[in-house]
Design a protein around this motif. Structure first.
Motif, PDB file in Angstrom:
ATOM      1  N   GLU A  68      -5.992   0.887  -0.807  1.00  0.00           N
ATOM      2  CA  GLU A  68      -6.105   0.500  -2.142  1.00  0.00           C
ATOM      3  C   GLU A  68      -4.850  -0.541  -2.122  1.00  0.00           C
ATOM      4  O   GLU A  68      -3.681   0.144  -1.898  1.00  0.00           O
ATOM      5  CB  GLU A  68      -6.279   1.238  -3.406  1.00  0.00           C
ATOM      6  N   SER A 118     -10.608   6.259 -12.268  1.00  0.00           N
ATOM      7  CA  SER A 118     -10.977   6.060 -10.881  1.00  0.00           C
ATOM      8  C   SER A 118      -9.644   5.958  -9.872  1.00  0.00           C
ATOM      9  O   SER A 118      -9.921   6.425  -8.851  1.00  0.00           O
ATOM     10  CB  SER A 118     -12.022   4.859 -10.901  1.00  0.00           C
ATOM     11  N   ASP A 119      -8.777   5.692 -10.148  1.00  0.00           N
ATOM     12  CA  ASP A 119      -7.528   5.649  -9.540  1.00  0.00           C
ATOM     13  C   ASP A 119      -7.217   7.021  -9.018  1.00  0.00           C
ATOM     14  O   ASP A 119      -6.469   7.055  -8.027  1.00  0.00           O
ATOM     15  CB  ASP A 119      -6.327   5.033 -10.536  1.00  0.00           C
ATOM     16  N   SER A 167       0.934  -1.186  -0.002  1.00  0.00           N
ATOM     17  CA  SER A 167       0.000  -0.198   0.150  1.00  0.00           C
ATOM     18  C   SER A 167       0.749   1.105   0.017  1.00  0.00           C
ATOM     19  O   SER A 167       2.187   1.256  -0.083  1.00  0.00           O
ATOM     20  CB  SER A 167      -1.028  -0.068   1.125  1.00  0.00           C
ATOM     21  N   THR A 211      -8.708   7.685  -5.436  1.00  0.00           N
ATOM     22  CA  THR A 211      -8.207   6.995  -4.288  1.00  0.00           C
ATOM     23  C   THR A 211      -7.363   7.752  -3.355  1.00  0.00           C
ATOM     24  O   THR A 211      -6.888   8.781  -3.316  1.00  0.00           O
ATOM     25  CB  THR A 211      -7.269   5.669  -4.801  1.00  0.00           C
ATOM     26  N   ASN A 212      -7.319   7.125  -2.028  1.00  0.00           N
ATOM     27  CA  ASN A 212      -6.492   7.637  -0.839  1.00  0.00           C
ATOM     28  C   ASN A 212      -5.183   7.691  -1.470  1.00  0.00           C
ATOM     29  O   ASN A 212      -4.103   8.442  -0.991  1.00  0.00           O
ATOM     30  CB  ASN A 212      -6.762   6.980   0.399  1.00  0.00           C
ATOM     31  N   THR A 213      -4.649   6.754  -1.984  1.00  0.00           N
ATOM     32  CA  THR A 213      -3.298   6.317  -2.552  1.00  0.00           C
ATOM     33  C   THR A 213      -2.865   7.603  -3.373  1.00  0.00           C
ATOM     34  O   THR A 213      -1.840   8.408  -3.082  1.00  0.00           O
ATOM     35  CB  THR A 213      -2.962   5.257  -2.837  1.00  0.00           C
ATOM     36  N   TYR A 214      -3.693   7.802  -4.404  1.00  0.00           N
ATOM     37  CA  TYR A 214      -3.664   8.859  -5.214  1.00  0.00           C
ATOM     38  C   TYR A 214      -3.456  10.299  -4.685  1.00  0.00           C
ATOM     39  O   TYR A 214      -2.365  11.082  -4.474  1.00  0.00           O
ATOM     40  CB  TYR A 214      -4.445   8.916  -6.314  1.00  0.00           C
TER      41      TYR A 214
END
Length: 163
Positions: free
Chosen positions: A75, A134-135, A12, A138-141
C-alpha cells in the motif's frame, strides 16, 4: 521513495524499514563507543558486545523483511502521512546521543529507555498509517505490528535483566 526496476513508486513500508535500520545503526555506533571508552570496565565492555549483537540481529531481521517482501505490492503511504512519520523519526534520531555510562546497570537502563522509545515511535507511526479499520488488514500494518512485537520482546528481556 521506493524504486522497483525503472518505476518510481510512492512511499511504502520499505522506506520506514530503512529509517528503522538507520536508527539501529546509530544505536550500534553509540554502543560501540561506550564499549571502547569503558574498555577498562570489563562488564560494560561485555554488555556492549551483547547489546551490539542484538542490534545486529535486529538489522538482519529488517534486511530479511525487505528481501522477503521485495516483490509484494505494498500500500502506498500518502505523502503527507509519510512526511509526518518521517519528521517524527528524524526528530527521534536527533534525541539519540552519546551518554556517559559508568556501570552495567546504567547501560541497561539507557538501552531499556531507548527500546521503549523506539517501540513507542513505531506504535505512533503505525497509528498514523491507520485511517480506517481496513488499514489494519494491510501488509504495512502487519509488518509494523511484527516490528512492535520484536521491540516488546526486547523490552521484556531488558526488564527481566534489570530486576
Amino acid at each position: 521513495m521506493t524504486i522497483k526496476g525503472d518505476n518510481i513508486m510512492g512511499y511504502s513500508v520499505i522506506d520506514l524499514i530503512n529509517k528503522a535500520i538507520n536508527i539501529e545503526v546509530k544505536r550500534k555506533i553509540i554502543y560501540e563507543k561506550i564499549g571502547r571508552e569503558k574498555f577498562d570496565i570489563q562488564s560494560i565492555k561485555i554488555m556492549s558486545k551483547v547489546l551490539i549483537k542484538d542490534i545486529d540481529r535486529t538489522i538482519q531481521y529488517y534486511e530479511t523483511i525487505k528481501v522477503q517482501v521485495g516483490d509484494i505490492e505494498f500500500e502506498e503511504i500518502d505523502f503527507w502521512i509519510y512526511d509526518k512519520m518521517s519528521f517524527l523519526i528524524d526528530e527521534f534520531n536527533k534525541k539519540i546521543c552519546d551518554v556517559d555510562i559508568n556501570d552495567v546497570r546504567e547501560f541497561l537502563k539507557y538501552s531499556y529507555g531507548l527500546e521503549k522509545d523506539i517501540c513507542s515511535l513505531i506504535i505512533d507511526v503505525q497509528g498514523r498509517f491507520v485511517k480506517n479499520t481496513s488499514d489494519t488488514l494491510t501488509n504495512t500494518y502487519r509488518i509494523l505490528s511484527h516490528m512492535i512485537d520484536i521491540r516488546t520482546k526486547h523490552i521484556a528481556t531488558l526488564e527481566v535483566t534489570l530486576r
